[in-house]
Design a protein around this motif. Structure first.
Motif, PDB file in Angstrom:
ATOM      1  N   LYS A 290       0.808  -1.221   0.000  1.00 34.26           N
ATOM      2  CA  LYS A 290       0.000   0.000   0.000  1.00 34.26           C
ATOM      3  C   LYS A 290       0.839   1.268   0.000  1.00 34.26           C
ATOM      4  O   LYS A 290       0.326   2.360  -0.270  1.00 34.26           O
ATOM      5  N   GLN A 291       2.122   1.150   0.315  1.00 34.53           N
ATOM      6  CA  GLN A 291       3.023   2.307   0.284  1.00 34.53           C
ATOM      7  C   GLN A 291       3.741   2.421  -1.060  1.00 34.53           C
ATOM      8  O   GLN A 291       4.534   3.341  -1.258  1.00 34.53           O
TER       9      GLN A 291
ATOM     10  N   THR B  93      -4.903  -5.590   6.557  1.00 33.04           N
ATOM     11  CA  THR B  93      -3.717  -5.259   7.353  1.00 33.04           C
ATOM     12  C   THR B  93      -2.599  -4.640   6.526  1.00 33.04           C
ATOM     13  O   THR B  93      -1.707  -3.987   7.075  1.00 33.04           O
ATOM     14  N   GLY B  94      -2.604  -4.901   5.218  1.00 35.96           N
ATOM     15  CA  GLY B  94      -1.521  -4.417   4.367  1.00 35.96           C
ATOM     16  C   GLY B  94      -0.255  -5.234   4.481  1.00 35.96           C
ATOM     17  O   GLY B  94       0.772  -4.869   3.900  1.00 35.96           O
ATOM     18  N   LYS B  95      -0.293  -6.362   5.198  1.00 34.68           N
ATOM     19  CA  LYS B  95       0.882  -7.212   5.322  1.00 34.68           C
ATOM     20  C   LYS B  95       1.060  -8.076   4.075  1.00 34.68           C
ATOM     21  O   LYS B  95       0.087  -8.426   3.389  1.00 34.68           O
ATOM     22  N   ILE B  96       2.319  -8.413   3.805  1.00 37.37           N
ATOM     23  CA  ILE B  96       2.637  -9.306   2.697  1.00 37.37           C
ATOM     24  C   ILE B  96       2.603 -10.753   3.188  1.00 37.37           C
ATOM     25  O   ILE B  96       3.290 -11.108   4.152  1.00 37.37           O
TER      26      ILE B  96
ATOM     27  N   ILE C  92       3.686 -14.911   6.990  1.00 38.45           N
ATOM     28  CA  ILE C  92       3.477 -13.457   6.949  1.00 38.45           C
ATOM     29  C   ILE C  92       4.854 -12.820   7.056  1.00 38.45           C
ATOM     30  O   ILE C  92       5.598 -13.080   8.005  1.00 38.45           O
ATOM     31  N   ILE C  93       5.201 -12.014   6.070  1.00 40.81           N
ATOM     32  CA  ILE C  93       6.564 -11.538   5.943  1.00 40.81           C
ATOM     33  C   ILE C  93       6.840 -10.371   6.891  1.00 40.81           C
ATOM     34  O   ILE C  93       6.096  -9.395   6.921  1.00 40.81           O
TER      35      ILE C  93
ATOM     36  N   ASN D  85      -8.767 -14.057  11.374  1.00 39.74           N
ATOM     37  CA  ASN D  85      -7.643 -13.127  11.449  1.00 39.74           C
ATOM     38  C   ASN D  85      -6.393 -13.793  10.873  1.00 39.74           C
ATOM     39  O   ASN D  85      -6.362 -14.099   9.687  1.00 39.74           O
ATOM     40  N   GLU D  86      -5.390 -14.080  11.696  1.00 42.23           N
ATOM     41  CA  GLU D  86      -4.158 -14.685  11.186  1.00 42.23           C
ATOM     42  C   GLU D  86      -4.002 -16.128  11.651  1.00 42.23           C
ATOM     43  O   GLU D  86      -2.896 -16.625  11.835  1.00 42.23           O
ATOM     44  N   THR D  87      -5.147 -16.802  11.800  1.00 40.49           N
ATOM     45  CA  THR D  87      -5.152 -18.210  12.173  1.00 40.49           C
ATOM     46  C   THR D  87      -5.941 -18.999  11.143  1.00 40.49           C
ATOM     47  O   THR D  87      -7.040 -18.595  10.751  1.00 40.49           O
TER      48      THR D  87
END
Length: 372
Positions: free
Chosen positions: A161-162, A231-234, A249-250, A329-331
């Protein structure tokens, strides 16, 4: 005696923790609520795909052809650089700049023999399309040294996103030297500016000898990468050996462990490592036993698929289906088979129109159409 007992307890605890992690989430059978529509056929191994603002799809064919697909017509794009299509190498991923309408850049990864050594390595370029040909071709990164090994080139491309560009290169079959050494290419996730410059806050900037484009390391062969829409996470997934394909998740500067820790064994049944966990190395969000040979991944945000929305889609090369990885979420909380026996799924994407598209070896590009 006390020291011995403590050591035994330590390994028991480690073993128990590993057993909990190795407990598989049962793959549920598919619930067919959709049909398939062929967008384009006649592409043998469609490795990656991306959309242009006019609705056309750029599709890479592993042999070295870049197609632009629109209205069920595929047009080859001329002037693609030489591709060394051998083994797992070839023309790999394609991505479109998030501000394409203003800047006009597309991005490609492929196996290239440029350099002084025999063999090939993964190369990242950007270019523009004019009159159905690539122009203004610029090399942004090239892994070195070339090697004649024909496997583990990676490679996916994602913008965050950046506006940072992330891409992956596999370990090229050289482990542990490549993935565990930030002075060497291979087994890494890289981060660049869109013009190839290295961000000043990359984790290994200023370290003598380090590959400053590296963002994370200790990977085996990441062939799936996606930006989490909230979340915008890779997120990535990577091929394990025999067992132990991973979702990760990087994190900046993190070591994902290959091959020091792994949940898989070698193809001949021998042990690669007795360790599944080690301090300073990341644990996967999820791993598959047995391996599914994952390729391509996409988060579902479309209202067209209410039962899939908020979850992750991953293609399986080995078992020739699409997997819905259900998330809380992340599970990972569940798995469901989609598109049973569809073929070797190379890529999965959610298009700008909200539909899910699959690139399938020997079939081309398919669209998943929900039943009303």
């Amino acid at each position: 005696m006390i020291r011995y007992s403590a050591l035994v307890l330590f390994f028991v605890l480690i073993s128990c923790k590993a057993q909990v992690k190795e407990k598989d989430i049962t793959l549920q059978p598919e619930k067919i609520s959709y049909t398939f529509e062929t967008v384009i056929s006649g592409i043998d191994i469609p490795w990656g795909m991306a959309w242009l603002p006019d609705g056309s799809i750029l599709v890479t064919e592993k042999s070295g052809i870049l197609y632009q697909v629109k209205n069920q017509i595929k047009t080859p794009i001329a002037n693609v650089p030489q591709v060394i299509a051998r083994g797992q190498g070839g023309l790999l991923d394609v991505a479109v700049h998030p501000n394409y309408e203003k800047v006009g850049w597309i991005y490609l990864t492929f196996s290239s023999d440029s350099g002084t050594e025999k063999g090939a390595h993964t190369r990242l370029i950007r270019a523009k399309i004019e009159n159905q040909a690539l122009t203004d071709i610029q090399e942004l990164y090239k892994g070195v040294p070339n090697t004649t090994r024909g496997h583990h080139f990676g490679s996916r491309i994602v913008f965050d996103k950046q506006g940072f560009l992330y891409f992956t290169i596999g370990d090229r079959g050289n482990h542990p030297e490549n993935p565990q050494d930030v002075n060497r290419d291979g087994g890494k996730v890289y981060r660049l500016h869109d013009d190839g410059k290295i961000p000043s806050d990359n984790p290994f900037v200023g370290i003598p000898g380090a590959k400053e484009a590296v963002f994370s390391f200790g990977h085996r062969n990441p062939q799936g990468m996606a930006l989490h829409p909230t979340t915008g996470k890779i997120w990535t997934h990577e091929h394990g050996p025999k067992g132990g394909d991973e979702i990760n998740i990087i994190k900046k500067g993190a070591n994902y462990g290959w091959p020091i820790i792994t949940y898989g064994i070698d193809y001949d049944g021998s042990v690669i490592s007795n360790l599944k966990e080690k301090e300073g190395m990341e644990q996967p969000l999820y791993y598959w036993l047995p391996s599914i040979a994952p390729s391509g991944m996409a988060f579902v945000t479309s209202d067209l698929y209410p039962n899939w929305k908020g979850h992750l889609l991953v293609g399986s090369l080995s078992f020739q289906y699409l997997e819905l990885v259900q998330l809380d979420n992340e599970t990972v909380v569940g798995r469901q088979k989609i598109a049973t026996d569809i073929g070797r799924v190379r890529d999965v994407r959610q298009g700008p129109d909200g539909y899910i598209y699959l690139s399938v070896e020997g079939k081309g590009i398919l669209k998943i159409v929900p039943k009303l």
